[in-house]
Design a protein around this motif. Sequence first.
Motif, PDB file in Angstrom:
ATOM      1  N   UNK A 194       0.830  -1.211   0.000  1.00 12.51           N
ATOM      2  CA  UNK A 194       0.000   0.000   0.000  1.00 12.51           C
ATOM      3  C   UNK A 194       0.862   1.257   0.000  1.00 12.51           C
ATOM      4  N   UNK A 195       1.948   1.245   0.779  1.00 12.84           N
ATOM      5  CA  UNK A 195       2.841   2.401   0.823  1.00 12.84           C
ATOM      6  C   UNK A 195       3.466   2.640  -0.546  1.00 12.84           C
ATOM      7  N   UNK A 196       3.841   1.569  -1.228  1.00 11.67           N
ATOM      8  CA  UNK A 196       4.411   1.690  -2.563  1.00 11.67           C
ATOM      9  C   UNK A 196       3.395   2.290  -3.543  1.00 11.67           C
ATOM     10  N   UNK A 197       2.139   1.845  -3.433  1.00  8.90           N
ATOM     11  CA  UNK A 197       1.090   2.360  -4.317  1.00  8.90           C
ATOM     12  C   UNK A 197       0.838   3.844  -4.062  1.00  8.90           C
ATOM     13  N   UNK A 198       0.801   4.242  -2.804  1.00 10.85           N
ATOM     14  CA  UNK A 198       0.583   5.648  -2.467  1.00 10.85           C
ATOM     15  C   UNK A 198       1.759   6.514  -2.929  1.00 10.85           C
ATOM     16  N   UNK A 199       2.972   6.036  -2.701  1.00 11.48           N
ATOM     17  CA  UNK A 199       4.153   6.801  -3.111  1.00 11.48           C
ATOM     18  C   UNK A 199       4.177   6.990  -4.621  1.00 11.48           C
ATOM     19  N   UNK A 200       3.772   5.968  -5.366  1.00 10.18           N
ATOM     20  CA  UNK A 200       3.749   6.069  -6.825  1.00 10.18           C
ATOM     21  C   UNK A 200       2.799   7.157  -7.300  1.00 10.18           C
ATOM     22  N   UNK A 201       1.745   7.411  -6.514  1.00  7.61           N
ATOM     23  CA  UNK A 201       0.745   8.419  -6.891  1.00  7.61           C
ATOM     24  C   UNK A 201       1.047   9.784  -6.287  1.00  7.61           C
ATOM     25  N   UNK A 202       2.234   9.951  -5.707  1.00  4.48           N
ATOM     26  CA  UNK A 202       2.650  11.273  -5.259  1.00  4.48           C
ATOM     27  C   UNK A 202       2.452  11.565  -3.791  1.00  4.48           C
ATOM     28  N   UNK A 203       2.058  10.588  -2.999  1.00  8.70           N
ATOM     29  CA  UNK A 203       1.968  10.779  -1.551  1.00  8.70           C
ATOM     30  C   UNK A 203       3.406  10.716  -1.010  1.00  8.70           C
ATOM     31  N   UNK A 204       3.890  11.834  -0.464  1.00  5.99           N
ATOM     32  CA  UNK A 204       5.316  11.939  -0.174  1.00  5.99           C
ATOM     33  C   UNK A 204       5.681  11.814   1.302  1.00  5.99           C
ATOM     34  N   UNK A 205       4.705  11.502   2.168  1.00  8.59           N
ATOM     35  CA  UNK A 205       4.994  11.336   3.596  1.00  8.59           C
ATOM     36  C   UNK A 205       4.430  10.004   4.094  1.00  8.59           C
ATOM     37  N   UNK A 206       4.701   8.963   3.327  1.00  6.54           N
ATOM     38  CA  UNK A 206       4.142   7.647   3.642  1.00  6.54           C
ATOM     39  C   UNK A 206       5.186   6.786   4.349  1.00  6.54           C
ATOM     40  N   UNK A 207       4.777   6.164   5.441  1.00  3.72           N
ATOM     41  CA  UNK A 207       5.630   5.212   6.160  1.00  3.72           C
ATOM     42  C   UNK A 207       4.825   3.949   6.431  1.00  3.72           C
ATOM     43  N   UNK A 208       5.540   2.845   6.623  1.00  2.00           N
ATOM     44  CA  UNK A 208       4.843   1.622   7.037  1.00  2.00           C
ATOM     45  C   UNK A 208       5.665   0.930   8.109  1.00  2.00           C
ATOM     46  N   UNK A 209       4.992   0.100   8.884  1.00  2.00           N
ATOM     47  CA  UNK A 209       5.630  -0.611   9.987  1.00  2.00           C
ATOM     48  C   UNK A 209       6.138  -1.956   9.482  1.00  2.00           C
ATOM     49  N   UNK A 210       7.450  -2.050   9.307  1.00  2.00           N
ATOM     50  CA  UNK A 210       8.051  -3.284   8.808  1.00  2.00           C
ATOM     51  C   UNK A 210       7.860  -4.406   9.840  1.00  2.00           C
ATOM     52  N   UNK A 211       7.391  -5.536   9.359  1.00  2.00           N
ATOM     53  CA  UNK A 211       7.128  -6.649  10.271  1.00  2.00           C
ATOM     54  C   UNK A 211       5.746  -6.616  10.881  1.00  2.00           C
ATOM     55  N   UNK A 212       5.045  -5.463  10.764  1.00  2.00           N
ATOM     56  CA  UNK A 212       3.660  -5.355  11.205  1.00  2.00           C
ATOM     57  C   UNK A 212       3.444  -5.743  12.656  1.00  2.00           C
ATOM     58  N   UNK A 213       2.212  -6.142  12.937  1.00  2.00           N
ATOM     59  CA  UNK A 213       1.871  -6.568  14.293  1.00  2.00           C
ATOM     60  C   UNK A 213       2.704  -7.776  14.732  1.00  2.00           C
ATOM     61  N   UNK A 214       3.066  -8.626  13.754  1.00  2.00           N
ATOM     62  CA  UNK A 214       3.753  -9.872  14.096  1.00  2.00           C
ATOM     63  C   UNK A 214       5.055  -9.622  14.837  1.00  2.00           C
ATOM     64  N   UNK A 215       5.788  -8.558  14.454  1.00  2.00           N
ATOM     65  CA  UNK A 215       7.095  -8.299  15.069  1.00  2.00           C
ATOM     66  C   UNK A 215       7.085  -7.108  16.006  1.00  2.00           C
ATOM     67  N   UNK A 216       5.917  -6.500  16.200  1.00  2.00           N
ATOM     68  CA  UNK A 216       5.856  -5.294  17.030  1.00  2.00           C
ATOM     69  C   UNK A 216       5.319  -5.567  18.419  1.00  2.00           C
ATOM     70  N   UNK A 217       5.083  -6.839  18.736  1.00  2.00           N
ATOM     71  CA  UNK A 217       4.485  -7.161  20.031  1.00  2.00           C
ATOM     72  C   UNK A 217       5.548  -7.240  21.103  1.00  2.00           C
TER      73      UNK A 217
END
Length: 758
Positions: free
Chosen positions: A735-758
């Motif tokens: 999703x972050x890649x798709x948003x960045x491609x369309x010009x959204x320039x302040x996009x971040x994502x949580x690598x590893x998601x919930x699985x690694x953030x607990x």
Amino acid sequence: MTEQQQLSQIYLDANATTPVLPAAAQAALETMQTQFGNPSSSHITGLQAKQIMEQTRSKARKFIGASSGQVIFTSGATEGIQTAILSALYQAKHNYSSEKKPCILYGATEHKAVPESLKHWNHILDIHAEIKAIPVDTDGMLDMDFIAKEVPNALMICTMAVNNETGVEQDLSKLEQVIRNNNPETFWMVDCVQALGKVELDIANTSIDYAPFSGHKLYAMKGIGFVYIREQAPFTPFIAGGGQESGLRSGTENLPGLASLNVIFDELLGQGTGAFADKATLTHYRAQLTEALTTAFPTIVFNNNFACSVPTTLNFAIPGFSAKEILDLFDAANIRVSSGSACSSKVTGSFVLDAMGLPRAQSEAAIRLSFGPAATQHEINDACERIAYCAKALGHSCLVNMNELDNKSTLDGLVQFKAGGSCCWLFVDGDSREAVIIEPLAELTQRLLTVIECQGLKLKAVIDTHGHADHASSRTQLLNDKLTAQTTDHLGWPQHSETTAIAGHQLAFIEVGQFALVKVATPGHTADSISMSLCHKDDLAAGKFNCLYTFCGDLVLMGTLGRTNFESSDAQKMYHSLTLLHSLLGNDSLLCPSHDYNNEFVTTLDAEMKRNKLLANVLTQRLSVKTFIEQKAELDNQIHDEKNQEIMCGALTSCAQKHHFIELNKDTLQTHLETHQNVQLIDIREPHEYALNHAQQFDKNVPLTRLADFIAAQKPHKSQPLVLVCRSGSRSSVAAQALARLGFDQVAHLKGGYALAR
């Protein structure tokens, strides 16, 4: 991250691996802390270590019935398979004397470790035998007639006792009879990894030459296994070195692994704590899980015949849902299941089910649920309760119909469904509850009908953008169910629609609540191709063509243009359709194509012009019609349709292009939130996953099926900081890649998601 709710883990993926039995873990720990000797050492500590190793070997022999032959400890099944194949083929190369080209046989549903190893050693040993897959029937049972015909010329035959995906148990006695009646000399390997502890083995009283086993599939540690080698069967060491295992397999022995395996054999031999249930109990557990699944998902289809399968494996599909959707749903409920083999990371169709002749859609949707003999009644009860919980979550999202629920989430806006690379779009006007379906897919028919009924939608139209070559439309079925009185053209456009004048063009439109869906003829990909733009009704009445979305079919695809080499295609007409659409929409209007092969969701002409030179040259009038036709033909020549594969509707030329976005981890997330103002935290899992389990600060849910709707609403705010999260980081990255491609320039994502953030 603070969880909304904590659900205990329910592990139902035992065919992939198992937790180490507590007593086995304790035994392993003792060999690391106290009895840590090297079995090759001659002092007391070494002798104690060797005793553990030999005890384990003795118990292994006893349990599998290996009163003769060799039992050699390995790192696991893959090493055992290499040892067997190398030993057999090295000898067979010297033995073979026939003028006929030799063959090597393996079951079509074997674990990939077997055919890949056969190819490897066939090449390395310079044998160049023909490697043939033995067909199976719809139950997954090997074709005995094929074996009888082919085995006389076989250097080796590889089969498996129990299949890892379906649990199908082969009849080894019948197999032996067919093999030996037709070729007493060929070497026979049986993969026994999934058989250990599930079927009775008396291996020395068979003519099986090689049998690999693995410990971690049955509650021992990872990194320990063993291989049985029949007495007088040829043997070539796979690992040479210090001469351990009597020179048969060098390398210091894995004593902790052996200690854990020793405990497992105590349980199997009835000398342990009684941790393993008997077959009757395991069969009861399967019946209980089957009932729970069928109650939760009434349309469920089971892919394995229980009559010829071990009771610990269930393989099923739920029509209308992809394997990934069910995996994500179960994972959100902390139920661990898998899609196919855990040794294959990409979620695609199951080659095992394909070999059994099951429908492709069923294969692609397959889920494997497996448990081991240490499963308890309490765990199975919990699993059944949680499965019902999963179905209820789908009911809240109107993905299954549960009429008793009164707090269902309400749809409003655009929803994108997918089947393979094909897209289906559902637009709902929240106030009027009127809806329209664009590009209806046969695989999604029941799901769409459920959503319509559950949400109480008034369906206005079901329309295709063109006649599709790659998939069947479910338009007729949906119309017959919901719009029996409506008269339409062959694509589903209502015949009695209004028209409006836009930029000198008379365009037909239909009303969908406060919106209007406007039809624009855009031939090229096919002669009947149309595009449809969704606009506000008031804007259209004022002569403004400010569109939220344009459903452009296969005119413009992400990264390419629709192909124009079908019989009804016309590249010249595509040229004019592209310029027409551009004149109506401009550069920044959202396009919703019929296909999304690389998970890019939606696009704009501006985004496509930046990576598609051919399109850019057309829209900037730097290319004549004649030159476009020539260059378009060159582009289409890159498409190579393959039998039994999805037909590609455009040549993908720029799928590898990446755009910058920020990757966060659990340590950098808080810093990012503190240093950026007005950060919007977004959980992009589907609503049913979000409802089951989410972090409280991620209070906005934008699932991938609603990402197009979010992009349309967020377009004026492309510089707002966004942080996306999902279960594993996979979807949030997409999703972050798709948003960045369309010009959204302040996009971040949580690598590893919930699985690694607990």
